[in-house]
Motif scaffolding. Structure first.
Motif, PDB file in Angstrom:
ATOM      1  N   UNK A  87      39.570  45.295  46.693  1.00  0.00           N
ATOM      2  CA  UNK A  87      38.395  44.956  46.587  1.00  0.00           C
ATOM      3  C   UNK A  87      38.662  43.648  45.074  1.00  0.00           C
ATOM      4  N   UNK A  88      39.598  44.654  44.469  1.00  0.00           N
ATOM      5  CA  UNK A  88      39.479  44.071  43.057  1.00  0.00           C
ATOM      6  C   UNK A  88      40.789  45.068  42.365  1.00  0.00           C
ATOM      7  N   UNK A  89      41.484  44.086  41.461  1.00  0.00           N
ATOM      8  CA  UNK A  89      42.807  45.158  40.808  1.00  0.00           C
ATOM      9  C   UNK A  89      42.755  44.302  39.460  1.00  0.00           C
ATOM     10  N   UNK A  90      43.534  45.310  38.949  1.00  0.00           N
ATOM     11  CA  UNK A  90      43.696  45.110  37.508  1.00  0.00           C
ATOM     12  C   UNK A  90      44.826  45.037  36.990  1.00  0.00           C
ATOM     13  N   UNK A  91      45.986  44.287  36.588  1.00  0.00           N
ATOM     14  CA  UNK A  91      47.307  44.261  35.402  1.00  0.00           C
ATOM     15  C   UNK A  91      47.269  44.735  34.357  1.00  0.00           C
ATOM     16  N   UNK A  92      46.273  44.999  33.782  1.00  0.00           N
ATOM     17  CA  UNK A  92      46.082  45.129  31.984  1.00  0.00           C
ATOM     18  C   UNK A  92      44.707  45.106  31.711  1.00  0.00           C
ATOM     19  N   UNK A  93      44.623  45.977  30.648  1.00  0.00           N
ATOM     20  CA  UNK A  93      43.196  45.658  30.047  1.00  0.00           C
ATOM     21  C   UNK A  93      42.730  44.375  29.583  1.00  0.00           C
ATOM     22  N   UNK A  94      41.308  44.332  29.705  1.00  0.00           N
ATOM     23  CA  UNK A  94      40.148  43.266  29.720  1.00  0.00           C
ATOM     24  C   UNK A  94      41.221  41.549  30.780  1.00  0.00           C
ATOM     25  N   UNK A  95      41.844  42.278  31.240  1.00  0.00           N
ATOM     26  CA  UNK A  95      41.927  41.334  33.022  1.00  0.00           C
ATOM     27  C   UNK A  95      41.551  41.710  34.096  1.00  0.00           C
ATOM     28  N   UNK A  96      40.770  40.831  34.500  1.00  0.00           N
ATOM     29  CA  UNK A  96      41.221  41.212  36.189  1.00  0.00           C
ATOM     30  C   UNK A  96      41.229  40.415  37.146  1.00  0.00           C
TER      31      UNK A  96
END
Lengths: 114, 115
Positions: B46-55
């Motif tokens: 659905x969604x992914x995030x590699x680092x804080x404040x980014x997705x």
């Protein structure tokens, strides 16, 4: 593009028999391959992973898988099935790289008969 | 023990209602992921995030939203725009990308149903 095909959505074996779950992959880059197991209403647990160090990979609970590039396969085996092996098994592929995204197969439900 | 905690285990949504699924990890992983699982379809991102404040959007992001304000937390909101939200939702995390493929570690899931 990457994809994974798991042949057989349901597999049934007798307790003590060989378990063979099939996985074929497609990848335009050298793949990283994973097998996960899922018990009912739980998350996925990593069984083993292939990251190019060795073609025969041993995992937890007596499972192992062999990477065969010529056949684009990564089948999961266990010599002797136990009742506790009954679960759903997922094969997944990743190209690594910037996103570490996994592409999952549709799963194989393993039943173990007493 | 380190791991991923998803809550609640079961969630019910009324028509037209937004609901938020919680995912917290104490593995110090940079990357986090949300998957949807339907019978016979495997897991879909659905969604992914590699680092804080980014997705980034995954393959089926329509009708969903996320935030990543803290490294440990990656909540998923199922909005009223998601017409078929009944499914089993799984959160995962992994070490940062770019160092070979890292295995993803999964929570125990949240089962969402429509009332």
């Amino acid at each position: 593009a990457q994809s994974v095909t798991q042949l057989g959505s349901h597999v049934s074996v007798s307790e003590g028999a060989l378990v063979l779950l099939r996985c074929n992959y497609s990848s335009s880059v050298p793949p990283y391959l994973f097998w996960y197991v899922q018990y009912p209403n739980q998350g996925l647990q990593l069984l083993l992973k292939y990251t190019s160090a060795a073609t025969l990979v041993k995992g937890i609970n007596g499972f192992e898988a062999e990477f065969k590039k010529s056949e684009t396969s990564f089948h999961l085996t266990k010599p002797s099935a136990h009742m506790s092996d009954a679960a759903e098994y997922f094969c997944a592929v990743s190209g690594g790289g910037a996103t570490n995204k996994l592409i999952f197969g549709t799963g194989t439900l393993l039943a173990v008969q007493p | 023990d380190g791991g991923i905690t998803q809550s609640p285990k079961y969630l019910f949504r009324k028509e037209g209602q937004n609901v938020t699924l919680s995912c917290e990890q104490n593995l110090n992983h940079d990357a986090m992921y949300w998957y949807r699982q339907d019978p016979g379809q495997g897991l879909r991102l659905i969604y992914y995030s590699q680092i804080v404040n980014d997705f980034q959007k995954g393959d089926i992001a329509e009708g969903y939203s996320v935030s990543r304000e803290k490294k440990e937390s990656f909540p998923l909101t199922v909005t009223s725009a998601q017409k078929n939200p009944t499914a089993f939702y799984l959160c995962a995390s992994s070490l940062g990308a770019g160092v070979g493929a890292q295995p993803q570690h999964f929570g125990d899931g949240t089962r969402l149903s429509i009332l």
